[in-house]
Structure formats: C-alpha cells, structure tokens
Design a protein around this motif. Structure first.
Motif, PDB file in Angstrom:
ATOM      1  N   LEU A   7       1.140  -1.084   0.225  1.00  0.00           N
ATOM      2  CA  LEU A   7      -0.114   0.035   0.008  1.00  0.00           C
ATOM      3  C   LEU A   7       0.899   1.185  -0.246  1.00  0.00           C
ATOM      4  O   LEU A   7       2.048   1.377   0.410  1.00  0.00           O
ATOM      5  CB  LEU A   7      -1.006   0.317   1.229  1.00  0.00           C
ATOM      6  N   ALA A   8       0.577   2.269  -0.994  1.00  0.00           N
ATOM      7  CA  ALA A   8       0.970   3.557  -0.660  1.00  0.00           C
ATOM      8  C   ALA A   8       1.500   4.299   0.295  1.00  0.00           C
ATOM      9  O   ALA A   8      -0.124   3.801   1.200  1.00  0.00           O
ATOM     10  CB  ALA A   8       0.685   4.704  -1.966  1.00  0.00           C
ATOM     11  N   VAL A   9       2.678   5.335   0.782  1.00  0.00           N
ATOM     12  CA  VAL A   9       1.933   5.518   1.886  1.00  0.00           C
ATOM     13  C   VAL A   9       2.085   7.276   1.750  1.00  0.00           C
ATOM     14  O   VAL A   9       3.274   7.378   0.560  1.00  0.00           O
ATOM     15  CB  VAL A   9       3.199   5.565   2.603  1.00  0.00           C
ATOM     16  N   LEU A  10       1.863   8.338   2.397  1.00  0.00           N
ATOM     17  CA  LEU A  10       2.600   9.306   1.775  1.00  0.00           C
ATOM     18  C   LEU A  10       3.721  10.003   1.641  1.00  0.00           C
ATOM     19  O   LEU A  10       3.859  11.111   0.361  1.00  0.00           O
ATOM     20  CB  LEU A  10       1.911  10.532   3.151  1.00  0.00           C
ATOM     21  N   GLU A  11       4.758   9.377   2.264  1.00  0.00           N
ATOM     22  CA  GLU A  11       6.227   9.603   2.082  1.00  0.00           C
ATOM     23  C   GLU A  11       6.748   9.281   0.031  1.00  0.00           C
ATOM     24  O   GLU A  11       7.359   9.955   0.070  1.00  0.00           O
ATOM     25  CB  GLU A  11       7.223   8.926   3.035  1.00  0.00           C
ATOM     26  N   PRO A  14       6.489  11.527  -3.731  1.00  0.00           N
ATOM     27  CA  PRO A  14       7.764  11.859  -5.296  1.00  0.00           C
ATOM     28  C   PRO A  14       7.268  11.207  -6.221  1.00  0.00           C
ATOM     29  O   PRO A  14       7.677  10.956  -7.399  1.00  0.00           O
ATOM     30  CB  PRO A  14       8.984  12.258  -4.427  1.00  0.00           C
ATOM     31  N   GLU A  15       7.747  10.451  -5.836  1.00  0.00           N
ATOM     32  CA  GLU A  15       8.377   8.646  -6.763  1.00  0.00           C
ATOM     33  C   GLU A  15       6.863   8.648  -7.540  1.00  0.00           C
ATOM     34  O   GLU A  15       6.648   8.132  -8.660  1.00  0.00           O
ATOM     35  CB  GLU A  15       8.460   7.336  -5.730  1.00  0.00           C
ATOM     36  N   LEU A  16       5.296   8.645  -6.816  1.00  0.00           N
ATOM     37  CA  LEU A  16       4.350   8.494  -7.610  1.00  0.00           C
ATOM     38  C   LEU A  16       4.254   9.452  -9.239  1.00  0.00           C
ATOM     39  O   LEU A  16       4.242   9.700  -9.792  1.00  0.00           O
ATOM     40  CB  LEU A  16       3.070   8.698  -6.880  1.00  0.00           C
ATOM     41  N   LEU A  17       4.372  10.727  -8.483  1.00  0.00           N
ATOM     42  CA  LEU A  17       4.421  11.983  -9.058  1.00  0.00           C
ATOM     43  C   LEU A  17       5.639  11.637 -10.787  1.00  0.00           C
ATOM     44  O   LEU A  17       5.132  11.953 -11.163  1.00  0.00           O
ATOM     45  CB  LEU A  17       4.716  13.151  -8.101  1.00  0.00           C
ATOM     46  N   GLN A  18       6.392  11.435  -9.584  1.00  0.00           N
ATOM     47  CA  GLN A  18       7.895  10.710 -10.877  1.00  0.00           C
ATOM     48  C   GLN A  18       7.181   9.988 -12.521  1.00  0.00           C
ATOM     49  O   GLN A  18       7.387   9.701 -13.268  1.00  0.00           O
ATOM     50  CB  GLN A  18       8.676  10.859 -10.245  1.00  0.00           C
ATOM     51  N   LEU A  19       6.876   9.278 -11.403  1.00  0.00           N
ATOM     52  CA  LEU A  19       6.068   7.763 -12.366  1.00  0.00           C
ATOM     53  C   LEU A  19       5.057   8.410 -12.833  1.00  0.00           C
ATOM     54  O   LEU A  19       4.450   7.901 -14.690  1.00  0.00           O
ATOM     55  CB  LEU A  19       5.557   6.525 -11.510  1.00  0.00           C
ATOM     56  N   GLU A  20       4.528   9.081 -12.692  1.00  0.00           N
ATOM     57  CA  GLU A  20       3.112   9.722 -13.552  1.00  0.00           C
ATOM     58  C   GLU A  20       2.942  10.439 -14.529  1.00  0.00           C
ATOM     59  O   GLU A  20       3.177  10.798 -15.771  1.00  0.00           O
ATOM     60  CB  GLU A  20       2.057  10.534 -12.450  1.00  0.00           C
ATOM     61  N   HIS A  42     -12.453   5.155  -1.075  1.00  0.00           N
ATOM     62  CA  HIS A  42     -12.700   4.170  -1.100  1.00  0.00           C
ATOM     63  C   HIS A  42     -12.261   3.394  -1.416  1.00  0.00           C
ATOM     64  O   HIS A  42     -12.972   2.612  -2.336  1.00  0.00           O
ATOM     65  CB  HIS A  42     -14.282   4.715  -0.759  1.00  0.00           C
ATOM     66  N   GLY A  43     -11.189   3.314  -1.334  1.00  0.00           N
ATOM     67  CA  GLY A  43     -10.603   2.221  -1.801  1.00  0.00           C
ATOM     68  C   GLY A  43      -8.733   1.882  -1.675  1.00  0.00           C
ATOM     69  O   GLY A  43      -8.287   1.935  -0.493  1.00  0.00           O
ATOM     70  N   GLN A  44      -7.824   1.690  -2.499  1.00  0.00           N
ATOM     71  CA  GLN A  44      -6.663   1.142  -2.156  1.00  0.00           C
ATOM     72  C   GLN A  44      -4.996   1.527  -3.445  1.00  0.00           C
ATOM     73  O   GLN A  44      -5.613   1.261  -4.364  1.00  0.00           O
ATOM     74  CB  GLN A  44      -6.469   0.071  -1.563  1.00  0.00           C
ATOM     75  N   LEU A  45      -4.901   2.190  -2.953  1.00  0.00           N
ATOM     76  CA  LEU A  45      -3.137   2.659  -4.125  1.00  0.00           C
ATOM     77  C   LEU A  45      -1.840   1.840  -3.821  1.00  0.00           C
ATOM     78  O   LEU A  45      -1.570   1.607  -2.584  1.00  0.00           O
ATOM     79  CB  LEU A  45      -2.502   4.097  -3.776  1.00  0.00           C
ATOM     80  N   LEU A  46      -1.929   1.079  -4.410  1.00  0.00           N
ATOM     81  CA  LEU A  46      -0.905  -0.362  -4.336  1.00  0.00           C
ATOM     82  C   LEU A  46       0.557   0.282  -5.243  1.00  0.00           C
ATOM     83  O   LEU A  46       0.260   0.689  -6.670  1.00  0.00           O
ATOM     84  CB  LEU A  46      -1.268  -1.909  -5.048  1.00  0.00           C
ATOM     85  N   VAL A  47       1.875  -0.136  -4.499  1.00  0.00           N
ATOM     86  CA  VAL A  47       2.413   0.126  -5.289  1.00  0.00           C
ATOM     87  C   VAL A  47       3.608  -0.659  -5.042  1.00  0.00           C
ATOM     88  O   VAL A  47       3.475  -1.514  -4.939  1.00  0.00           O
ATOM     89  CB  VAL A  47       3.870   1.557  -5.058  1.00  0.00           C
ATOM     90  N   ALA A  48       4.241  -0.727  -6.987  1.00  0.00           N
ATOM     91  CA  ALA A  48       4.758  -1.937  -7.314  1.00  0.00           C
ATOM     92  C   ALA A  48       6.108  -1.764  -6.978  1.00  0.00           C
ATOM     93  O   ALA A  48       6.987  -0.390  -7.856  1.00  0.00           O
ATOM     94  CB  ALA A  48       4.764  -2.739  -8.261  1.00  0.00           C
ATOM     95  N   GLN A  49       7.745  -2.027  -6.131  1.00  0.00           N
ATOM     96  CA  GLN A  49       8.594  -2.155  -6.711  1.00  0.00           C
ATOM     97  C   GLN A  49      10.277  -3.100  -6.786  1.00  0.00           C
ATOM     98  O   GLN A  49       9.607  -3.942  -6.078  1.00  0.00           O
ATOM     99  CB  GLN A  49       8.998  -1.378  -5.347  1.00  0.00           C
ATOM    100  N   ALA A  50      11.140  -2.683  -7.308  1.00  0.00           N
ATOM    101  CA  ALA A  50      12.146  -4.434  -7.024  1.00  0.00           C
ATOM    102  C   ALA A  50      12.865  -3.183  -6.384  1.00  0.00           C
ATOM    103  O   ALA A  50      13.351  -2.538  -6.931  1.00  0.00           O
ATOM    104  CB  ALA A  50      12.241  -4.145  -8.305  1.00  0.00           C
ATOM    105  N   GLY A  51      13.449  -3.811  -5.240  1.00  0.00           N
ATOM    106  CA  GLY A  51      14.481  -3.176  -4.807  1.00  0.00           C
ATOM    107  C   GLY A  51      14.013  -1.349  -4.649  1.00  0.00           C
ATOM    108  O   GLY A  51      13.247  -1.059  -4.241  1.00  0.00           O
ATOM    109  N   GLU A  52      15.068  -0.361  -4.188  1.00  0.00           N
ATOM    110  CA  GLU A  52      14.277   0.590  -4.937  1.00  0.00           C
ATOM    111  C   GLU A  52      14.066   1.213  -6.372  1.00  0.00           C
ATOM    112  O   GLU A  52      14.071   2.513  -6.377  1.00  0.00           O
ATOM    113  CB  GLU A  52      16.426   1.925  -4.671  1.00  0.00           C
ATOM    114  N   HIS A  53      13.969   0.183  -7.110  1.00  0.00           N
ATOM    115  CA  HIS A  53      13.753   0.654  -8.637  1.00  0.00           C
ATOM    116  C   HIS A  53      12.067   0.324  -8.281  1.00  0.00           C
ATOM    117  O   HIS A  53      11.215  -0.002  -8.089  1.00  0.00           O
ATOM    118  CB  HIS A  53      13.854  -0.344  -9.748  1.00  0.00           C
TER     119      HIS A  53
END
Length: 193
Positions: A7-11, A14-20, A42-53
């Motif tokens: 699950l995504a967190v507020l921290e 920056p990475e979400l905006l860069q992906l967008e 009323h939902g979830q924002l999920l992120v996918a990472q491989a290490g720091e990528h």
C-alpha cells in the motif's frame, strides 16, 4: 530481485508523481489526487517496487463515479484494443448469442417482449464523471426512460433507493448512450430461457 507490492503511504508522493510524469503526457494525477487516494479514498493505492526501483502503481476504487478513467490515446494501445475487440467479436459471432449491429434501440418493444436492457451510458450527465457505465432500463413511457443505476455514490449521501427507477427524458437518454464522433452505442438485452 523480487517485486514487492504494498500500500502507498504519503512518503511515496515524490516517486508517484515522477512515475505519473514518465507514463502520461496528459491528464496526469497531481499530488493532491494521490494524497486523497492514500488517505481518504474508498479504495487502495498499491505500488510495485523492485528494491529501490519503482515499477508502477495501481488504483483500486471500491465504487464507481470517479473521473480516473484514461479513455486511450497511445497508438500501440489503440491497436491492442482493436485486436481484443476483434477477438471478442469473433467469439460472440461463434456463440448462440443473437447479435444485432446497428439500428435503433426499441425499448418499448424489447420490454414488452420480456427483455431486460443493459445499456452503456456516459455517466457525465448523471455524475459529471466521463466514465462509461452500465445501467438497467426498468421501463419507459412517452416522456421518460427509467433507469436503475447500480452505482450508489455514498459520498453524495445517496441511498440505493435514490438510484432505482430514475426518470430520464428520451432526449437526455439518447445523449447519454452515444459515444465519440461516430456516436457509438452498446446494449445487451437479456431474456430468461
């Protein structure tokens, strides 16, 4: 390296905006939209990472009525959509489902014959959301088409009863159920066997 889904967190903003910015040239989500999805949606924002990528993100909303649809602009994606559409069309034609392409939707006749029309509409005239949306036609008369909308928008303090047998003028209904320059329409009529 293993892919991690979480699950995504507020921290993560920056990475979400860069992906967008990397993935979309128009209609980008902004910081405020991501913050809303992480903290109040009323939902979830999920992120996918491989290490720091960062590999991507997925938004899962548990009710419709949002403006997050991203109609398709990329030519490659349009080709994929066309190929999928052609494959579905071939499967449909090979089935025992009766398929009628073109012609008006004769609601009084269909309802009289025991048909239950499911019609694809643009939600814009109901909720100001440009997303496509299926509704059930429950009846029609000389003035109105009556719809059952399964999308109960609780954020607008609506109840299920507010979305049942909703009267829509024939003119508005015609505008709701046509899409794009070609005025495309889609309906599925279900009959009991």
């Amino acid at each position: 390296m293993n892919t991690c889904f979480r699950l995504a967190v507020l921290e993560d903003l920056p990475e979400l905006l860069q992906l967008e910015e990397q993935c979309f040239t128009t209609d980008r989500l902004n910081s405020r939209s991501f913050q809303w999805m992480i903290t109040r949606a009323h939902g979830q924002l999920l992120v996918a990472q491989a290490g720091e990528h960062w590999l991507g993100y997925a938004v899962v909303l548990f009710h419709r009525g949002t403006s997050l649809a991203r109609g398709v602009r990329d030519e490659h994606k349009k080709d994929v959509m066309r190929l999928v559409h052609e494959a579905f069309t071939q499967q449909l034609l090979a089935s025992d489902v009766e398929c009628e392409i073109g012609g008006p939707l004769k609601l009084p006749q269909l309802l009289e014959q025991g048909g239950q029309p499911l019609v694809l509409i643009s939600s814009y005239r109901l909720t100001r959301s440009k997303s496509p949306h299926w509704v059930i036609v429950t009846d029609c008369d000389d003035e109105f088409v009556y719809l059952h909308d399964p999308d109960v928008d609780h954020s607008q303090h609506r109840q299920a009863m507010d979305c049942q047998h909703v009267p829509v003028s024939h003119g508005e209904f015609d505008k709701m159920c046509s899409f794009g320059r070609g005025k495309l329409r889609a309906a599925v009529i279900v009959y009991s066997r």
